[in-house]
Design a protein around this motif. Structure first.
Motif, PDB file in Angstrom:
ATOM      1  N   UNK A 343       0.929  -1.244  -0.135  1.00  0.00           N
ATOM      2  CA  UNK A 343       0.111   0.049   0.010  1.00  0.00           C
ATOM      3  C   UNK A 343       0.899   1.174   0.030  1.00  0.00           C
ATOM      4  N   UNK A 344       2.051   1.126   0.473  1.00  0.00           N
ATOM      5  CA  UNK A 344       2.968   2.211   0.774  1.00  0.00           C
ATOM      6  C   UNK A 344       3.183   3.182  -0.650  1.00  0.00           C
ATOM      7  N   UNK A 358       4.596   6.870   7.891  1.00  0.00           N
ATOM      8  CA  UNK A 358       5.374   5.769   8.613  1.00  0.00           C
ATOM      9  C   UNK A 358       4.859   4.235   8.304  1.00  0.00           C
ATOM     10  N   UNK A 359       5.721   3.479   8.382  1.00  0.00           N
ATOM     11  CA  UNK A 359       5.280   1.960   7.913  1.00  0.00           C
ATOM     12  C   UNK A 359       5.430   1.252   9.113  1.00  0.00           C
ATOM     13  N   UNK A 360       4.320   0.298   9.202  1.00  0.00           N
ATOM     14  CA  UNK A 360       3.920  -0.518  10.468  1.00  0.00           C
ATOM     15  C   UNK A 360       3.471  -2.076  10.046  1.00  0.00           C
ATOM     16  N   UNK A 361       3.799  -3.150  10.246  1.00  0.00           N
ATOM     17  CA  UNK A 361       3.414  -4.287  10.006  1.00  0.00           C
ATOM     18  C   UNK A 361       4.499  -4.990   8.966  1.00  0.00           C
ATOM     19  N   UNK A 375      10.796   2.919  -0.363  1.00  0.00           N
ATOM     20  CA  UNK A 375       9.613   2.928  -1.008  1.00  0.00           C
ATOM     21  C   UNK A 375       8.619   3.981  -0.635  1.00  0.00           C
ATOM     22  N   UNK A 376       9.340   5.029   0.321  1.00  0.00           N
ATOM     23  CA  UNK A 376       8.501   6.106   0.492  1.00  0.00           C
ATOM     24  C   UNK A 376       8.257   6.428   1.925  1.00  0.00           C
ATOM     25  N   UNK A 424      18.106   7.593   0.927  1.00  0.00           N
ATOM     26  CA  UNK A 424      17.361   6.180   0.594  1.00  0.00           C
ATOM     27  C   UNK A 424      15.962   6.585  -0.085  1.00  0.00           C
ATOM     28  N   UNK A 425      16.137   6.158  -1.342  1.00  0.00           N
ATOM     29  CA  UNK A 425      14.842   6.129  -2.237  1.00  0.00           C
ATOM     30  C   UNK A 425      14.795   4.972  -3.084  1.00  0.00           C
ATOM     31  N   UNK A 426      13.867   5.052  -4.201  1.00  0.00           N
ATOM     32  CA  UNK A 426      13.380   4.134  -5.115  1.00  0.00           C
ATOM     33  C   UNK A 426      14.833   3.740  -6.018  1.00  0.00           C
TER      34      UNK A 426
END
Length: 435
Positions: A343-344, A358-361, A375-376, A424-426
């Motif tokens: 989804x990110x 922020x990313x969780x899971x 990835x963002x 840090x990017x794609x």
């Protein structure tokens, strides 16, 4: 031609390796395994069936948990060579909170299932490692005690939006007083998902008085409990079944309630508190209209956790929130949900570079952190791994898990050629050609 030696700054990666290898030369092993699979197996051995079901279990057949990991497998890191990077800057700032690395500890409820004094051990480990801890609304120690254990170290507070609006306000006031750096409103748990591992054991911690310390320490909640007790005195109620299980549950409620055990045993309050919590802890009707009232109810920065659809992300931006957590609750709510990492990128594309994500899971390692940032994501939340460290070795176990993840992230940056978190990017990742 004479080469000029450029000494590489150690950084947390080489520092951690040095500690482990020096201890190894003395015959000492790390307190917790350094690979996630080994850590998970060690934690399962150290945990009760109830604890493992609650912390490690997921919704339904576990498809969302598997989706979370498969999403990381679909990306490959593409390191650059001869880049000359000898120093890395892991620091960043998220929602006004300065981070020594792009890592926060996710809120995990009922942690005492894994180890007594769980929240305080985690709080002290977070403070010792310089990683912010998001206090769980379903914690086993009041937020004030956790804040005291952390000193001036950064912390946030997770809010489950209760069906009692005065309780929402009371929790927000306490979070401000506890010097929380933000309030993290969890959107995806307006009711519990279908969790077979817990259901098969008939085990819900909150029904036993476990993980409700934020409530039993709250003046508004206790007022509601007293009102319910008074109302029950005037009502005709059925006598509860007296079984061995009921006695054990009563003892658990009594032990987990504040105050002396014998006083609690004679009191109706512990049982009424657990029953009240189950009725009002979360609001099934939570809406964007509720969320729009937050700016007038708290001075804290607002973070919405559980965003998976770009349209919801756009609406959150329109609402003026300070950050979003792209999260599927670690696969614990909907079976077959989209992976957070999948989804990110779409959410980042929908909202642009400015909003904080922020990313969780699914985060299990330092290389996972690297991929998430590429990835963002601006930072990530670590969940199950630190809980497994807690199960294996208490506070020291939590500290070592944090240090290991940060160390691997630093080494990944160094080997890939990233000078800072902002680099840090794609460009550093590609779809995995092996899949």
């Amino acid at each position: 031609m004479t080469e000029t030696a450029v000494p590489a700054t150690a950084g947390p990666g080489r520092d951690r390796q040095g500690v482990v290898y020096r201890n190894g030369a003395l015959g000492r092993r790390p307190a917790v395994p350094t690979a996630f699979g080994d850590l998970e197996r060690a934690a399962r051995r150290a945990s009760s069936k109830r604890a493992w079901a609650y912390v490690a279990g997921g919704a339904g057949e576990g498809r969302t948990m598997r989706n979370n990991r498969r999403a990381f497998d679909r990306w490959a890191i593409v390191p650059r060579m001869a880049h000359g990077v000898t120093e890395r800057d892991l620091t960043t700032t998220v929602v006004g909170t300065s981070l020594s690395s792009p890592l926060l500890l996710a809120p995990v409820g009922a942690g005492a299932l894994m180890a007594r004094g769980s929240d305080l051990s985690i709080a002290r480990a977070a403070a010792a490692t310089g990683v912010p801890y998001i206090f769980s609304n379903q914690g086993c120690s009041p937020m004030e005690e956790c804040a005291a254990a952390m000193g001036t170290a950064p912390r946030w507070f997770q809010l489950y939006w209760s069906s009692d609006e005065d309780l929402v306000d009371s929790l927000l006031r306490r979070a401000e007083a506890a010097a929380a750096g933000a309030v993290v409103v969890t959107l995806d748990t307006t009711m519990l998902g279908w969790r077979p591992q817990d259901l098969n054991l008939g085990s819900l911690p909150f029904a036993r008085g476990e993980g409700i310390a934020q409530y039993t320490s709250d003046p508004r909640f206790l007022e509601i409990v007293r009102q319910r007790i008074d109302a029950a005195r005037n009502a005709v109620t059925e006598r509860p079944d007296v079984t061995l299980g009921a006695i054990r549950t009563l003892i658990s409620m009594t032990r987990n309630h504040p105050g002396r055990f014998l006083d609690n045993l004679r009191s109706p309050v512990p049982r009424a508190a657990a029953e009240t919590l189950l009725d009002i802890y979360s609001n099934p009707g939570l809406s964007w209209e509720h969320l729009a009232t937050l700016r007038d109810r708290t001075k804290l920065p607002i973070v919405l956790k559980g965003i998976l659809h770009p349209d919801d992300a756009r609406r959150a931006v329109d609402l003026g929130v300070d950050a979003m957590v792209v999260s599927n609750h670690g696969g614990r709510q909907i079976d077959g949900s989209i992976a957070s990492l999948d989804a990110l990128p779409e959410i980042r594309a929908a909202v642009g570079r400015e909003p904080t994500l922020l990313l969780d899971s699914g985060i299990r390692s330092g290389s996972d952190v690297f991929v998430a940032l590429a990835l963002g994501a601006d930072a990530v939340l670590l969940g199950r791994p630190y809980m497994y460290g807690l199960a294996v070795a208490g506070q020291r176990g939590v500290e070592e898990v944090i240090r290991n993840v940060v160390a691997e992230f630093d080494l990944t940056m160094a080997l890939a050629g990233a000078r800072s978190v902002r680099d840090i990017d794609e460009r550093f990742v590609r779809p995995n050609p092996s899949l």
